[in-house]
Every structure is written in C-alpha cells, then in structure tokens.
Write a protein that holds these residues in place. Structure first.
Motif, mmCIF file in Angstrom:
data_model
loop_
_atom_site.group_PDB
_atom_site.id
_atom_site.type_symbol
_atom_site.label_atom_id
_atom_site.label_comp_id
_atom_site.label_asym_id
_atom_site.label_seq_id
_atom_site.Cartn_x
_atom_site.Cartn_y
_atom_site.Cartn_z
ATOM 1 N N THR A 1 -23.830 -45.535 -46.173
ATOM 2 C CA THR A 1 -24.958 -46.272 -45.606
ATOM 3 C C THR A 1 -24.848 -46.370 -44.094
ATOM 4 O O THR A 1 -23.753 -46.300 -43.524
ATOM 5 N N TYR B 1 -31.919 -38.851 -48.373
ATOM 6 C CA TYR B 1 -31.815 -40.253 -47.974
ATOM 7 C C TYR B 1 -32.791 -41.155 -48.714
ATOM 8 O O TYR B 1 -33.887 -40.739 -49.057
ATOM 9 N N GLN C 1 -30.309 -47.152 -44.325
ATOM 10 C CA GLN C 1 -30.385 -45.787 -44.841
ATOM 11 C C GLN C 1 -29.180 -45.528 -45.745
ATOM 12 O O GLN C 1 -28.055 -45.872 -45.391
ATOM 13 N N GLN C 2 -29.440 -44.931 -46.901
ATOM 14 C CA GLN C 2 -28.367 -44.560 -47.815
ATOM 15 C C GLN C 2 -28.438 -43.074 -48.088
ATOM 16 O O GLN C 2 -29.505 -42.541 -48.418
ATOM 17 N N THR C 3 -27.303 -42.392 -47.944
ATOM 18 C CA THR C 3 -27.212 -40.982 -48.303
ATOM 19 C C THR C 3 -27.073 -40.908 -49.816
ATOM 20 O O THR C 3 -26.157 -41.507 -50.391
#
Length: 169
Positions: free
Chosen positions: A50, A157, A42-44
């Motif tokens: 991450t 996200y 998951q990346q913001t």
C-alpha cells in the motif's frame, strides 16, 4: 356524536403528521465546490503493498472544483497538478503548457448518500455503454462536501480517494 369523534380523529392525525414532518432537509449539492484536501490510498493487487498520501489546502487553487448545476449537469475541473499516492507531478502538453483535466457530466443524480455521474458515451458496434460513475457522499452540509471514491484503475491497483470541498461564494 359520531361526527365529533371523526373530527377529533382527523385533528389528531393532522397534528401528529405536522409534528413528525421535520423541516430538516438535506442541503443541496447545487453550486461550486472548491477542493481543499485530498487523501489517496493505493493498493497493489498482486502484492498487497500500500501507499498513501494526503494533500492539504495549500496544494489546491481555484482551478480544482466541482460545479453542480440545477439542470442536473455537472462539471469537474482538476488543475494542472496530478496527485497520486506516490507524489504529485505537473505534466506539460505538447506546446509546453500545463495540462489540466476538465470533465463534463450531462447528468448527475443524488440518491441518498450516492452521487451517480453519467458521462457522454458514443456507441460503437459491439461496445457496451458504461454505467454511471458512483461516488459516495460522506458529508454534505451548507458549506462542506466530502466525496469518497473507490476505483479499480487497472488490474494492477485499487485506489480510494477522499476529496474535501468547501462551497464557493
């Protein structure tokens, strides 16, 4: 004599075509596939931060599976645990029982390494029907299926998942 050359040419073509025609066919996705591993990244979007998690086979039971049918319909069952890059949870429904997700896809298509899944969609005035959900088939053999999915779940996200399955018997 001319006839012999034509026949020889035809025989050569038939032999070459037969030799080049390999019996290596792609295994069928049809059947039940049980999940045995899940990796989530998951990346913001705003910060680039991450998070990732990998869940092993012991986190899955027989309620986590894909069922691909011969009529090109599919069904996915995700048991009571919700997995995220930051952990897992077991939410309860209003009656106190564990929730599980079950989604029916009336149509799926395998096109090379792409799995296209179409949900049922009820139209409304001004609503645009969504396109198919696209999943990449990383591996498909007689006993193993690996699916890679990239999702922009919101404007917050970007999430990618790799789900590993074994064929049910």
């Amino acid at each position: 004599m001319k006839y012999l050359f034509i026949m020889a040419g035809l025989m050569l073509c038939l032999y070459a075509c037969k030799k080049g025609n390999s019996n290596k066919s792609t295994p069928s996705i049809v059947g039940r596939w049980y999940e045995n591993k899940l990796t989530i990244n998951q990346q913001t979007i705003s910060t680039g931060a991450t998070a990732s998690a990998t869940y092993p086979a012991m986190d899955f039971d027989t309620t986590y599976y894909w069922q691909f049918n011969k009529d090109n319909s599919a069904f996915v069952s995700s048991g009571a645990t919700i997995f995220t890059a930051k952990g897992k949870s077991n939410p309860l429904g209003g009656n106190g029982s564990a929730l599980g997700v079950k989604v029916y896809y009336p149509t799926y298509t395998v096109n090379g390494s792409l799995l296209l899944l179409q949900l049922i969609y009820f139209t409304c005035a001004g609503c645009k029907a969504p396109g198919p959900d696209t999943v990449h088939i990383v591996q498909l053999d007689a006993n193993n299926l690996v699916l890679h999915r990239q999702m922009d779940t919101s404007s917050v996200y970007k999430v990618t998942t790799d789900s590993y399955y074994t064929r049910g018997h």
